[in-house]
Write a protein that holds these residues in place. Structure first.
Motif: not given
Length: 333
Positions: A27, A29-30, A101, A105, A117-118, A306
């Protein structure tokens, strides 16, 4: 191993823009939405994007209209459109990221829900750096909830050695009103691009870097720079997020002082200006440890926003070897 995906994004007027994603191992992180510069394209950034991906930062980039693989017929080279079109294209691409995204989610009620979320960041180089700064500061569009915006070697003011005279600028603006789509070849020396001569030679020999703009596009580029170089850019507007600006002190394409002065004027509480001593225009290719330091600075700044730590960039996860997972038919120039 960094996996890439290629595709197309259709903007509201029906134009299709080539896209490429550098995916993370696991996944993300950003996510960074990246905008390239004048006479450039998103596949010309060497190991910078794979390096970010190896730190858990997914990169999604596109070739702007008139450039790269977004040019499907030669007559559209350099046809970037007006500033309104340029801003609309960036906004459309960025909005598509939030929609993708939000649809993933589990708590999102619809793809139009922008809180995801990202964390998403917007980044640009050279002309693209000026564009992303103008987008968040003065586009008048509804800026999505970006976690931050980054610009390096941005076009705010051209370096004195490459800057056209006032009369030439005035004449270009007048001509642009009469013949907005007239092509104009604007060439720079490859020796100004990077201290690594291979990088400059690659740029000079790349058929996708055709140096052809239009009067409308070039005047729009200079007008955006003029606004960023004014006191108006220091007045905080609707965008209150973080800002990072980086520039090499020996850049003779775009002026280092223009970036430094803009950073000083910005009223944003979370702003960073990073100097790279002796570095040229393409920081992502600069030798003597600069490109590595640049990638580390960018990754660290993003991860800190983040909830991560800058020290996380010392040990990237996995390799930066790139493989193509999906590839559309190439544009023919």
């Amino acid at each position: 191993m960094v996996v890439t995906e290629e595709g197309w994004h259709t903007v509201p007027d029906g134009t299709k823009l080539y896209t490429k994603t550098w995916k993370t191992d696991g996944p993300a992180k950003a996510i960074v939405a990246f905008v390239h510069g004048f006479s450039d394209h998103c596949n010309a950034y060497y190991e910078f994007f794979p390096t970010l991906a190896s730190h858990g930062i997914e990169v999604r980039a596109f070739d702007q209209r008139g450039w790269g693989h977004s040019v499907t017929i030669p007559t559209t080279r350099g046809l970037t459109g007006s500033t309104a079109v340029v801003m609309s294209d960036i906004h459309s691409f960025l909005s598509s990221i939030y929609e993708s995204l939000a649809s993933k989610d589990k708590d999102a009620t619809s793809p139009s829900a922008l809180e995801t979320e990202t964390p998403v960041f917007l980044m640009g180089h050279s002309m693209g750096g000026g564009e992303v700064l103008y987008y968040v500061l003065n586009s008048g569009l509804a800026i999505p909830p970006l976690r931050g915006v980054l610009a390096y070697s941005p076009l705010i003011t051209l370096h004195p050695s490459t800057r056209p005279g006032d009369f030439k600028v005035f004449a270009s603006k007048l001509a642009a009103k009469l013949m907005p789509h007239r092509p104009l070849v604007t060439s720079l020396s490859p020796d100004l691009m990077c201290r690594d001569k291979r990088i400059g030679q690659d740029w000079a020999e790349d058929p996708l870097c055709h140096n052809t703009g239009t009067l409308e596009g070039l005047v729009g580029m200079f007008d955006r720079g003029d606004w960023l170089d004014s006191e108006k850019a220091g007045v905080k507007g609707t965008y209150d997020g973080a800002v990072w600006i980086g520039h090499g002190t020996a850049d003779e394409v775009n002026d280092y002082e223009g970036s430094r002065q803009l950073a000083d004027r910005l009223a944003h509480h979370d702003k960073t200006f990073k100097s790279y001593d002796g570095a040229y225009h393409k920081l992502h290719g600069e030798p003597e440890g600069v490109k590595e330091a640049f990638a580390k600075d960018v990754a660290g700044w993003i991860l800190e926003r983040c909830g991560g730590s800058a020290t996380a960039v010392n040990e990237p996860s996995g390799s930066v070897e790139v493989t193509a997972e999906a590839e559309p038919s190439k544009a023919k120039l």
